[in-house]
Scaffold this motif. Structure first.
Motif, PDB file in Angstrom:
ATOM      1  N   ILE A  38     -48.437 -31.155 -63.993  1.00  0.00           N
ATOM      2  CA  ILE A  38     -47.770 -30.918 -62.724  1.00  0.00           C
ATOM      3  C   ILE A  38     -48.608 -31.585 -61.638  1.00  0.00           C
ATOM      4  CG2 ILE A  38     -48.946 -28.692 -62.412  1.00  0.00           C
ATOM      5  CD1 ILE A  38     -46.362 -27.719 -60.990  1.00  0.00           C
ATOM      6  N   ALA A  39     -47.941 -32.121 -60.627  1.00  0.00           N
ATOM      7  CA  ALA A  39     -48.651 -32.763 -59.515  1.00  0.00           C
ATOM      8  C   ALA A  39     -48.009 -32.322 -58.210  1.00  0.00           C
ATOM      9  CB  ALA A  39     -48.590 -34.278 -59.645  1.00  0.00           C
ATOM     10  N   ALA A  40     -48.836 -32.104 -57.195  1.00  0.00           N
ATOM     11  CA  ALA A  40     -48.326 -31.706 -55.882  1.00  0.00           C
ATOM     12  C   ALA A  40     -49.038 -32.499 -54.804  1.00  0.00           C
ATOM     13  CB  ALA A  40     -48.537 -30.206 -55.669  1.00  0.00           C
ATOM     14  N   SER A  41     -48.250 -32.928 -53.820  1.00  0.00           N
ATOM     15  CA  SER A  41     -48.768 -33.627 -52.644  1.00  0.00           C
ATOM     16  C   SER A  41     -47.751 -33.391 -51.533  1.00  0.00           C
ATOM     17  CB  SER A  41     -48.915 -35.126 -52.937  1.00  0.00           C
ATOM     18  OG  SER A  41     -47.637 -35.738 -52.964  1.00  0.00           O
ATOM     19  N   PRO A  42     -48.030 -33.883 -50.320  1.00  0.00           N
ATOM     20  CA  PRO A  42     -47.027 -33.732 -49.265  1.00  0.00           C
ATOM     21  C   PRO A  42     -45.687 -34.396 -49.610  1.00  0.00           C
ATOM     22  CG  PRO A  42     -49.149 -34.210 -48.304  1.00  0.00           C
ATOM     23  CD  PRO A  42     -49.300 -34.380 -49.797  1.00  0.00           C
ATOM     24  N   ALA A  43     -45.669 -35.292 -50.598  1.00  0.00           N
ATOM     25  CA  ALA A  43     -44.418 -35.925 -51.026  1.00  0.00           C
ATOM     26  C   ALA A  43     -43.568 -34.991 -51.884  1.00  0.00           C
ATOM     27  CB  ALA A  43     -44.713 -37.210 -51.796  1.00  0.00           C
ATOM     28  N   GLY A  44     -44.146 -33.889 -52.364  1.00  0.00           N
ATOM     29  CA  GLY A  44     -43.407 -32.924 -53.163  1.00  0.00           C
ATOM     30  C   GLY A  44     -44.162 -32.542 -54.419  1.00  0.00           C
ATOM     31  N   VAL A  45     -43.464 -31.859 -55.289  1.00  0.00           N
ATOM     32  CA  VAL A  45     -44.021 -31.406 -56.565  1.00  0.00           C
ATOM     33  C   VAL A  45     -43.248 -32.091 -57.679  1.00  0.00           C
ATOM     34  CG1 VAL A  45     -44.394 -29.418 -58.084  1.00  0.00           C
ATOM     35  CG2 VAL A  45     -44.685 -29.174 -55.608  1.00  0.00           C
ATOM     36  N   MET A  46     -43.968 -32.561 -58.668  1.00  0.00           N
ATOM     37  CA  MET A  46     -43.321 -33.185 -59.819  1.00  0.00           C
ATOM     38  C   MET A  46     -43.990 -32.707 -61.095  1.00  0.00           C
ATOM     39  SD  MET A  46     -44.906 -36.939 -60.354  1.00  0.00           S
ATOM     40  CE  MET A  46     -45.457 -36.672 -62.019  1.00  0.00           C
ATOM     41  N   THR A  47     -43.250 -32.798 -62.165  1.00  0.00           N
ATOM     42  CA  THR A  47     -43.801 -32.506 -63.476  1.00  0.00           C
ATOM     43  C   THR A  47     -43.597 -33.744 -64.344  1.00  0.00           C
ATOM     44  OG1 THR A  47     -41.716 -31.616 -64.316  1.00  0.00           O
ATOM     45  CG2 THR A  47     -43.257 -30.048 -63.306  1.00  0.00           C
ATOM     46  N   GLY A  48     -44.370 -33.835 -65.391  1.00  0.00           N
ATOM     47  CA  GLY A  48     -44.235 -34.975 -66.276  1.00  0.00           C
ATOM     48  C   GLY A  48     -44.779 -34.682 -67.650  1.00  0.00           C
ATOM     49  N   VAL A 112     -59.342 -34.714 -54.412  1.00  0.00           N
ATOM     50  CA  VAL A 112     -58.226 -34.335 -55.265  1.00  0.00           C
ATOM     51  C   VAL A 112     -58.673 -33.093 -56.037  1.00  0.00           C
ATOM     52  CG1 VAL A 112     -56.664 -35.016 -57.136  1.00  0.00           C
ATOM     53  CG2 VAL A 112     -57.456 -36.731 -55.493  1.00  0.00           C
ATOM     54  N   HIS A 113     -57.772 -32.143 -56.182  1.00  0.00           N
ATOM     55  CA  HIS A 113     -58.073 -30.893 -56.874  1.00  0.00           C
ATOM     56  C   HIS A 113     -57.306 -30.901 -58.191  1.00  0.00           C
ATOM     57  CE1 HIS A 113     -59.780 -29.780 -53.040  1.00  0.00           C
ATOM     58  NE2 HIS A 113     -58.690 -30.314 -52.522  1.00  0.00           N
ATOM     59  N   TYR A 114     -58.049 -30.990 -59.283  1.00  0.00           N
ATOM     60  CA  TYR A 114     -57.463 -31.141 -60.614  1.00  0.00           C
ATOM     61  C   TYR A 114     -57.461 -29.808 -61.351  1.00  0.00           C
ATOM     62  CZ  TYR A 114     -58.329 -36.123 -59.853  1.00  0.00           C
ATOM     63  OH  TYR A 114     -58.349 -37.406 -59.345  1.00  0.00           O
ATOM     64  N   VAL A 125     -56.839 -32.968 -68.040  1.00  0.00           N
ATOM     65  CA  VAL A 125     -56.154 -32.664 -66.796  1.00  0.00           C
ATOM     66  C   VAL A 125     -54.720 -32.241 -67.121  1.00  0.00           C
ATOM     67  CG1 VAL A 125     -55.240 -33.669 -64.654  1.00  0.00           C
ATOM     68  CG2 VAL A 125     -57.549 -34.279 -65.443  1.00  0.00           C
ATOM     69  N   PHE A 126     -54.295 -31.087 -66.550  1.00  0.00           N
ATOM     70  CA  PHE A 126     -52.894 -30.689 -66.694  1.00  0.00           C
ATOM     71  C   PHE A 126     -52.203 -30.571 -65.338  1.00  0.00           C
ATOM     72  CE2 PHE A 126     -54.963 -26.568 -66.355  1.00  0.00           C
ATOM     73  CZ  PHE A 126     -54.075 -25.792 -65.617  1.00  0.00           C
ATOM     74  N   GLY A 127     -52.908 -30.961 -64.290  1.00  0.00           N
ATOM     75  CA  GLY A 127     -52.284 -30.966 -62.980  1.00  0.00           C
ATOM     76  C   GLY A 127     -53.246 -31.407 -61.898  1.00  0.00           C
ATOM     77  N   TRP A 128     -52.690 -31.687 -60.735  1.00  0.00           N
ATOM     78  CA  TRP A 128     -53.522 -32.042 -59.601  1.00  0.00           C
ATOM     79  C   TRP A 128     -52.773 -31.789 -58.299  1.00  0.00           C
ATOM     80  CZ3 TRP A 128     -51.563 -35.499 -63.050  1.00  0.00           C
ATOM     81  CH2 TRP A 128     -50.661 -36.439 -62.584  1.00  0.00           C
ATOM     82  N   VAL A 129     -53.566 -31.587 -57.246  1.00  0.00           N
ATOM     83  CA  VAL A 129     -53.059 -31.419 -55.890  1.00  0.00           C
ATOM     84  C   VAL A 129     -53.814 -32.420 -55.033  1.00  0.00           C
ATOM     85  CG1 VAL A 129     -52.787 -29.839 -53.935  1.00  0.00           C
ATOM     86  CG2 VAL A 129     -52.643 -28.961 -56.299  1.00  0.00           C
ATOM     87  N   SER A 130     -53.061 -33.242 -54.305  1.00  0.00           N
ATOM     88  CA  SER A 130     -53.707 -34.268 -53.485  1.00  0.00           C
ATOM     89  C   SER A 130     -53.086 -34.305 -52.103  1.00  0.00           C
ATOM     90  CB  SER A 130     -53.584 -35.637 -54.158  1.00  0.00           C
ATOM     91  OG  SER A 130     -52.217 -35.996 -54.280  1.00  0.00           O
ATOM     92  N   GLY A 131     -53.787 -34.972 -51.199  1.00  0.00           N
ATOM     93  CA  GLY A 131     -53.296 -35.149 -49.842  1.00  0.00           C
ATOM     94  C   GLY A 131     -52.316 -36.305 -49.757  1.00  0.00           C
ATOM     95  N   ASP A 132     -52.019 -36.721 -48.547  1.00  0.00           N
ATOM     96  CA  ASP A 132     -51.052 -37.789 -48.286  1.00  0.00           C
ATOM     97  C   ASP A 132     -51.761 -39.140 -48.359  1.00  0.00           C
ATOM     98  OD1 ASP A 132     -49.144 -39.571 -47.333  1.00  0.00           O
ATOM     99  OD2 ASP A 132     -48.391 -38.164 -45.837  1.00  0.00           O
TER     100      ASP A 132
END
Length: 143
Positions: A38-48, A112-114, A125-132
């Protein structure tokens, strides 16, 4: 946990550096990730999924980084926030260096927060949260 996570990000940093030189092994990059993420940023949340599509997206991403003049990516610091014996958040502080036409190189610091899982001695890594990222690149005149 800490040793396995640090080894994971040493591999990640090494792979990123080689990919900037055009030496990309997408099987190696895929080995850094869990089967799903899963990934999250100001662009939204996505899974893959960790599949051929991920490898194609990652290859295109590294080509984009080269095209905008990215010449270096290094880890400044890693701090772990344990969740349990198998999971943690790895807060990774990076510095990216960009070549600029007729200007000195530009370095940009970012975090980046993984989300990391360690099973059978191996961290992934099973996910990350990043800035813009795009806003930061625009702010510094990279794109």
């Amino acid at each position: 946990m800490e040793t396995a996570v640090r080894e994971l990000f040493e591999r990640y940093e090494s792979f990123f550096r080689r990919s900037l030189d055009g030496d990309s092994d997408m099987d190696e990059v895929a080995s850094l990730y869990a089967s799903d993420f899963i990934a999250a940023s100001p662009a939204g949340v996505m899974t893959g999924r960790n599949d051929d599509q991920l490898k194609q997206v990652m290859a295109a991403g590294y080509a984009h980084y080269r095209a905008i003049g990215t010449k270096g990516m290094r880890i400044r610091h890693i701090r772990l926030s344990p969740i349990d014996e198998h999971h943690c958040v790895a807060h990774v502080s990076w510095t990216a260096t960009y070549a600029r036409k007729d200007q000195p190189d530009t370095s940009i610091d970012f975090d980046v927060h993984y989300l990391v899982q360690k099973l059978d001695g191996e961290a992934k890594v099973f996910g990350w949260v990043s800035g813009d990222e795009q806003a930061l690149l625009k702010q510094h005149g990279i794109v």
